[in-house]
Design an enzyme around this catalytic site. Structure first.
Site, PDB file in Angstrom:
ATOM      1  N   SER A   1     -11.017   9.685  -5.020  1.00 14.78           N
ATOM      2  CA  SER A   1      -9.759   9.378  -5.710  1.00 14.78           C
ATOM      3  C   SER A   1     -10.012   9.481  -7.207  1.00 14.78           C
ATOM      4  O   SER A   1     -11.156   9.311  -7.664  1.00 14.78           O
ATOM      5  CB  SER A   1      -9.318   7.950  -5.372  1.00 14.78           C
ATOM      6  OG  SER A   1      -8.323   7.499  -6.283  1.00 14.78           O
TER       7      SER A   1
ATOM      8  N   TYR B   1     -11.251  -0.799  -4.067  1.00 14.86           N
ATOM      9  CA  TYR B   1     -10.970   0.634  -3.931  1.00 14.86           C
ATOM     10  C   TYR B   1     -11.777   1.437  -4.947  1.00 14.86           C
ATOM     11  O   TYR B   1     -12.457   2.408  -4.617  1.00 14.86           O
ATOM     12  CB  TYR B   1      -9.473   0.874  -4.131  1.00 14.86           C
ATOM     13  CG  TYR B   1      -9.004   2.279  -3.853  1.00 14.86           C
ATOM     14  CD1 TYR B   1      -8.897   2.748  -2.548  1.00 14.86           C
ATOM     15  CD2 TYR B   1      -8.645   3.132  -4.890  1.00 14.86           C
ATOM     16  CE1 TYR B   1      -8.449   4.036  -2.289  1.00 14.86           C
ATOM     17  CE2 TYR B   1      -8.195   4.422  -4.636  1.00 14.86           C
ATOM     18  CZ  TYR B   1      -8.091   4.860  -3.335  1.00 14.86           C
ATOM     19  OH  TYR B   1      -7.648   6.143  -3.087  1.00 14.86           O
TER      20      TYR B   1
HETATM   21  N1  LIG Z   1      -2.262   9.280  -0.618  1.00 13.38           N
HETATM   22  C1  LIG Z   1      -2.749   9.214  -1.864  1.00 13.38           C
HETATM   23  O1  LIG Z   1      -1.996   9.139  -2.845  1.00 13.38           O
HETATM   24  C2  LIG Z   1      -4.236   9.248  -2.092  1.00 13.38           C
HETATM   25  C3  LIG Z   1      -4.699   9.319  -3.411  1.00 13.38           C
HETATM   26  C4  LIG Z   1      -6.068   9.372  -3.656  1.00 13.38           C
HETATM   27  C5  LIG Z   1      -6.961   9.357  -2.586  1.00 13.38           C
HETATM   28  N2  LIG Z   1      -6.493   9.270  -1.316  1.00 13.38           N
HETATM   29  C6  LIG Z   1      -7.476   9.245  -0.237  1.00 13.38           C
HETATM   30  O2  LIG Z   1      -7.183  10.292   0.660  1.00 13.38           O
HETATM   31  C7  LIG Z   1      -7.573   9.930   1.982  1.00 13.38           C
HETATM   32  C8  LIG Z   1      -6.364  10.081   2.913  1.00 13.38           C
HETATM   33  O3  LIG Z   1      -5.305   9.325   2.384  1.00 13.38           O
HETATM   34  P1  LIG Z   1      -3.857   9.307   3.078  1.00 13.38           P
HETATM   35  O4  LIG Z   1      -2.924   8.758   2.060  1.00 13.38           O
HETATM   36  O5  LIG Z   1      -3.589  10.613   3.736  1.00 13.38           O
HETATM   37  O6  LIG Z   1      -4.118   8.163   4.195  1.00 13.38           O
HETATM   38  P2  LIG Z   1      -3.254   7.675   5.453  1.00 13.38           P
HETATM   39  O7  LIG Z   1      -1.864   8.185   5.404  1.00 13.38           O
HETATM   40  O8  LIG Z   1      -3.463   6.204   5.542  1.00 13.38           O
HETATM   41  O9  LIG Z   1      -4.014   8.391   6.682  1.00 13.38           O
HETATM   42  C9  LIG Z   1      -5.307   8.013   6.967  1.00 13.38           C
HETATM   43  C10 LIG Z   1      -5.823   8.805   8.147  1.00 13.38           C
HETATM   44  O10 LIG Z   1      -7.105   8.254   8.484  1.00 13.38           O
HETATM   45  C11 LIG Z   1      -7.062   7.700   9.818  1.00 13.38           C
HETATM   46  N3  LIG Z   1      -7.879   6.500   9.810  1.00 13.38           N
HETATM   47  C12 LIG Z   1      -7.690   5.362   9.118  1.00 13.38           C
HETATM   48  N4  LIG Z   1      -8.658   4.467   9.409  1.00 13.38           N
HETATM   49  C13 LIG Z   1      -9.485   5.064  10.297  1.00 13.38           C
HETATM   50  C14 LIG Z   1     -10.663   4.666  10.985  1.00 13.38           C
HETATM   51  N5  LIG Z   1     -11.168   3.427  10.827  1.00 13.38           N
HETATM   52  N6  LIG Z   1     -11.268   5.534  11.834  1.00 13.38           N
HETATM   53  C15 LIG Z   1     -10.750   6.791  12.011  1.00 13.38           C
HETATM   54  N7  LIG Z   1      -9.639   7.215  11.389  1.00 13.38           N
HETATM   55  C16 LIG Z   1      -9.014   6.376  10.531  1.00 13.38           C
HETATM   56  C17 LIG Z   1      -5.575   7.461  10.089  1.00 13.38           C
HETATM   57  O11 LIG Z   1      -5.247   7.455  11.474  1.00 13.38           O
HETATM   58  P3  LIG Z   1      -5.326   6.104  12.371  1.00 13.38           P
HETATM   59  O12 LIG Z   1      -4.610   5.034  11.583  1.00 13.38           O
HETATM   60  O13 LIG Z   1      -4.663   6.458  13.647  1.00 13.38           O
HETATM   61  O14 LIG Z   1      -6.769   5.813  12.534  1.00 13.38           O
HETATM   62  C18 LIG Z   1      -4.973   8.670   9.389  1.00 13.38           C
HETATM   63  O15 LIG Z   1      -5.123   9.828  10.186  1.00 13.38           O
HETATM   64  C19 LIG Z   1      -8.098   8.498   1.876  1.00 13.38           C
HETATM   65  O16 LIG Z   1      -9.500   8.512   1.736  1.00 13.38           O
HETATM   66  C20 LIG Z   1      -7.439   7.977   0.593  1.00 13.38           C
HETATM   67  O17 LIG Z   1      -8.186   6.945  -0.017  1.00 13.38           O
HETATM   68  C21 LIG Z   1      -5.157   9.203  -1.044  1.00 13.38           C
END
Ligand SMILES: NC(=O)c1ccc[n+]([C@@H]2O[C@H](COP(=O)([O-])OP(=O)(O)OC[C@H]3O[C@@H](n4cnc5c(N)ncnc54)[C@H](OP(=O)(O)O)[C@@H]3O)[C@@H](O)[C@H]2O)c1
Length: 259
Positions: free
Chosen positions: A144, A158
């Site tokens: 991030s 975080y």
């Molecule tokens: N969205 C943003 O603005 C943003 C910005 C910077 C960085 N990021 C990073 O990008 C990555 C993805 O973010 P996102 O916003 O797409 O997240 P999200 O919508 O919460 O999706 C997370 C994914 O990971 C899976 N997951 C969560 N916990 C898990 C576990 N314990 N074991 C296996 N799978 C797991 C979820 O499915 P299940 O719940 O079914 O397990 C889902 O497929 C993360 O590392 C986040 O920190 C996101």
């Protein structure tokens, strides 16, 4: 530009929705075969089905909690058994636990350390021998912008875990350079997709989020998941053959760090 990804195999954690799902779609569109992991089996299988139909590639699933210490090695073994090789690891699963530092608990720290750091370290350790046996490869971890610079109050857990992930990946890159394994991180800014955390905040308070974007994102909008995914596919590809140990920001100029 030919990314030369046809027939490569990739393991993606957190792949059922959001950024992970977009990464899976991007790699599938480049003819990669995929093993996708998330906890919820139904959403995971739905994603896999869509990608098989849309791109005609092999997509296997493993519904599992990546924070369980035995899961990363089982995932890598599953990829090896299904495909006979592994070329790309995308460590995308991650989460947040907001709160003022003085109110945080050991349990909250441990939970997010497990998800944002240890799950990736374990998956990388399990993957390295298989990547070596496959002739090399690429590991990409989704960090991030708040692993590269201060995210502000409430983000101690975080921020710390994302910084740790960037640091660990850099050292992996140093150690694995001679094995033709490149290791990089990406640092997304605020990425909006249906049902995601930013989308929920926009639904809850559209005016406040309009002001947030105006004040924080010079390009004037949230990022999209596919805009992160395509950078990950580039890093996975032969076109990024001289890129290792890097952390690429994907944020519409949201972050302030010079490096
Ligand atoms: N969205 C943003 O603005 C943003 C910005 C910077 C960085 N990021 C990073 O990008 C990555 C993805 O973010 P996102 O916003 O797409 O997240 P999200 O919508 O919460 O999706 C997370 C994914 O990971 C899976 N997951 C969560 N916990 C898990 C576990 N314990 N074991 C296996 N799978 C797991 C979820 O499915 P299940 O719940 O079914 O397990 C889902 O497929 C993360 O590392 C986040 O920190 C996101």
């Amino acid at each position: 530009m030919d990314l030369e990804l046809t027939g490569k195999t990739a393991l993606i954690t957190g792949a059922s929705r959001g950024i992970g799902r977009a990464i899976a779609a991007s790699l599938a569109s480049e003819n990669c075969n995929l093993l996708l992991c998330a906890r919820g089996a139904e959403a995971l299988e739905a994603t896999a089905h869509e990608l098989r139909v849309a791109h005609g590639v092999r997509v296997e699933t493993a519904a599992a909690d990546i924070t369980q210490p035995d899961v990363p090695a089982r995932l890598v073994e599953s990829a090896r058994q299904h495909f006979g090789s592994l070329h790309i690891l995308v460590g995308n699963a991650g989460g947040n636990s907001r709160g003022r530092f003085e109110d945080t608990t050991d349990e909250a720290w441990a939970e997010i350390m497990d998800l944002n750091v240890y799950s990736h370290l374990r998956t990388a350790r399990a993957a390295i021998p298989v990547l070596k046996a496959s002739g090399g490869g690429s590991m990409i971890f989704v960090a991030s912008i708040f692993g590269r610079e201060a995210g502000g109050a409430g983000l101690s857990i975080y921020n710390t875990t994302k910084s740790a992930l960037i640091s660990a990946a850099k050292i992996m890159a140093v150690e694995l350079g001679g094995d033709k394994i490149r290791v990089n991180t990406v640092a997304p800014g605020s990425i909006r997709f249906p049902g995601g955390s930013w989308d929920k905040r926009v639904q809850a308070d559209p005016e406040a989020m309009k002001q947030f974007v105006a004040a924080n994102i010079p390009m004037g909008r949230f990022g999209r998941a596919d805009e992160v995914a395509d950078v990950v596919s580039f890093l996975a590809s032969a076109r990024a053959s001289w890129v290792s140990g890097a952390c690429l920001t994907i944020d519409g100029v949201q972050s302030h760090s010079l490096i």
